[in-house]
Write a protein that holds these residues in place. Structure first.
Motif, PDB file in Angstrom:
ATOM      1  N   UNK A  81       0.795  -1.230   0.000  1.00  0.00           N
ATOM      2  CA  UNK A  81       0.000   0.000   0.000  1.00  0.00           C
ATOM      3  C   UNK A  81       0.822   1.272   0.000  1.00  0.00           C
ATOM      4  N   UNK A  82       1.821   1.428   0.892  1.00  0.00           N
ATOM      5  CA  UNK A  82       2.622   2.661   0.889  1.00  0.00           C
ATOM      6  C   UNK A  82       3.378   2.871  -0.426  1.00  0.00           C
ATOM      7  N   UNK A  83       3.853   1.805  -1.054  1.00  0.00           N
ATOM      8  CA  UNK A  83       4.547   1.939  -2.334  1.00  0.00           C
ATOM      9  C   UNK A  83       3.569   2.376  -3.430  1.00  0.00           C
ATOM     10  N   UNK A  84       2.382   1.800  -3.430  1.00  0.00           N
ATOM     11  CA  UNK A  84       1.372   2.184  -4.418  1.00  0.00           C
ATOM     12  C   UNK A  84       0.967   3.634  -4.209  1.00  0.00           C
ATOM     13  N   UNK A  85       0.795   4.052  -2.956  1.00  0.00           N
ATOM     14  CA  UNK A  85       0.452   5.458  -2.683  1.00  0.00           C
ATOM     15  C   UNK A  85       1.523   6.388  -3.228  1.00  0.00           C
ATOM     16  N   UNK A 144      12.268  -3.908 -15.466  1.00  0.00           N
ATOM     17  CA  UNK A 144      11.299  -2.919 -14.971  1.00  0.00           C
ATOM     18  C   UNK A 144      11.480  -1.613 -15.739  1.00  0.00           C
ATOM     19  N   UNK A 145      12.719  -1.178 -15.894  1.00  0.00           N
ATOM     20  CA  UNK A 145      13.001   0.061 -16.620  1.00  0.00           C
ATOM     21  C   UNK A 145      12.511  -0.037 -18.066  1.00  0.00           C
ATOM     22  N   UNK A 146      12.646  -1.219 -18.656  1.00  0.00           N
ATOM     23  CA  UNK A 146      12.192  -1.443 -20.036  1.00  0.00           C
ATOM     24  C   UNK A 146      10.677  -1.630 -20.127  1.00  0.00           C
ATOM     25  N   UNK A 147       9.990  -1.686 -18.986  1.00  0.00           N
ATOM     26  CA  UNK A 147       8.545  -1.887 -18.986  1.00  0.00           C
ATOM     27  C   UNK A 147       8.130  -3.324 -19.192  1.00  0.00           C
ATOM     28  N   UNK A 148       9.044  -4.268 -18.940  1.00  0.00           N
ATOM     29  CA  UNK A 148       8.776  -5.682 -19.177  1.00  0.00           C
ATOM     30  C   UNK A 148       8.526  -6.484 -17.902  1.00  0.00           C
ATOM     31  N   UNK A 149       8.633  -5.856 -16.746  1.00  0.00           N
ATOM     32  CA  UNK A 149       8.443  -6.563 -15.468  1.00  0.00           C
ATOM     33  C   UNK A 149       7.924  -5.571 -14.437  1.00  0.00           C
ATOM     34  N   UNK A 150       7.488  -6.116 -13.308  1.00  0.00           N
ATOM     35  CA  UNK A 150       6.990  -5.276 -12.225  1.00  0.00           C
ATOM     36  C   UNK A 150       5.606  -4.739 -12.491  1.00  0.00           C
ATOM     37  N   UNK A 151       5.201  -3.793 -11.673  1.00  0.00           N
ATOM     38  CA  UNK A 151       3.924  -3.106 -11.822  1.00  0.00           C
ATOM     39  C   UNK A 151       4.227  -1.657 -12.149  1.00  0.00           C
ATOM     40  N   UNK A 152       3.648  -1.153 -13.226  1.00  0.00           N
ATOM     41  CA  UNK A 152       3.854   0.230 -13.644  1.00  0.00           C
ATOM     42  C   UNK A 152       2.582   1.017 -13.421  1.00  0.00           C
ATOM     43  N   UNK A 153       2.721   2.190 -12.847  1.00  0.00           N
ATOM     44  CA  UNK A 153       1.576   3.062 -12.608  1.00  0.00           C
ATOM     45  C   UNK A 153       1.824   4.369 -13.342  1.00  0.00           C
ATOM     46  N   UNK A 154       0.831   4.786 -14.118  1.00  0.00           N
ATOM     47  CA  UNK A 154       0.939   6.023 -14.878  1.00  0.00           C
ATOM     48  C   UNK A 154      -0.432   6.683 -14.962  1.00  0.00           C
TER      49      UNK A 154
END
Length: 134
Positions: free
Chosen positions: A86-90, A114-124
């Motif tokens: 939650x704190x990271x998403x906030x 992650x930097x390439x947009x191929x892993x992790x969760x991206x919020x925009x």
């Protein structure tokens, strides 16, 4: 670059004393602290690294499940802000809303992906509101 972190003992200078530090009750939110730093540095991308490879809304619960793949417009506040991430998403939401740039959350070993947009969760943010992609 790692510039901010949690932990430590919160202190302040005691009023009326000559530079005497005293302990105070406080919580240092490392995620919001680094979000503010990323904004002030005009970062192109704000990445928070954690043990999990993506945001898991109920991390630590028996029914932990990955946020579904794809996009979840305007649901970030309801689906992802709870739990240990939650704190990271906030912080990611605050960065995206304040800058119009992307924030990402994922595992250290996946940093280049992650930097390439191929892993992790991206919020925009786009014209329709918040987008969360895993």
């Amino acid at each position: 670059m790692i510039c901010a972190g949690g932990g430590g003992i919160p202190t302040m200078y005691q009023k009326g004393a000559d530079r005497k530090l005293i302990g105070v009750e406080a919580v240092i939110d490392k995620d919001l602290c680094t979000e503010l730093l990323a904004r002030d540095l005009d970062a192109d991308l704000f990445v928070m690294l954690t043990d999990a490879d993506a945001v898991l809304p109920r991390l630590g619960h028996p029914d932990t499940a990955r946020h579904p793949p794809g996009h979840a417009r305007s649901t970030v506040g309801h689906r992802l802000r709870g739990g240990l991430h939650g704190p990271k998403v906030n912080a990611a939401c605050a960065f995206a809303q304040a800058t119009g740039k992307k924030a990402a959350i994922g595992a250290l070993e996946d940093l280049s992906r992650i930097i390439a947009g191929e892993a992790g969760t991206t919020i925009s943010v786009d014209g329709d509101g918040m987008i969360c992609a895993t």
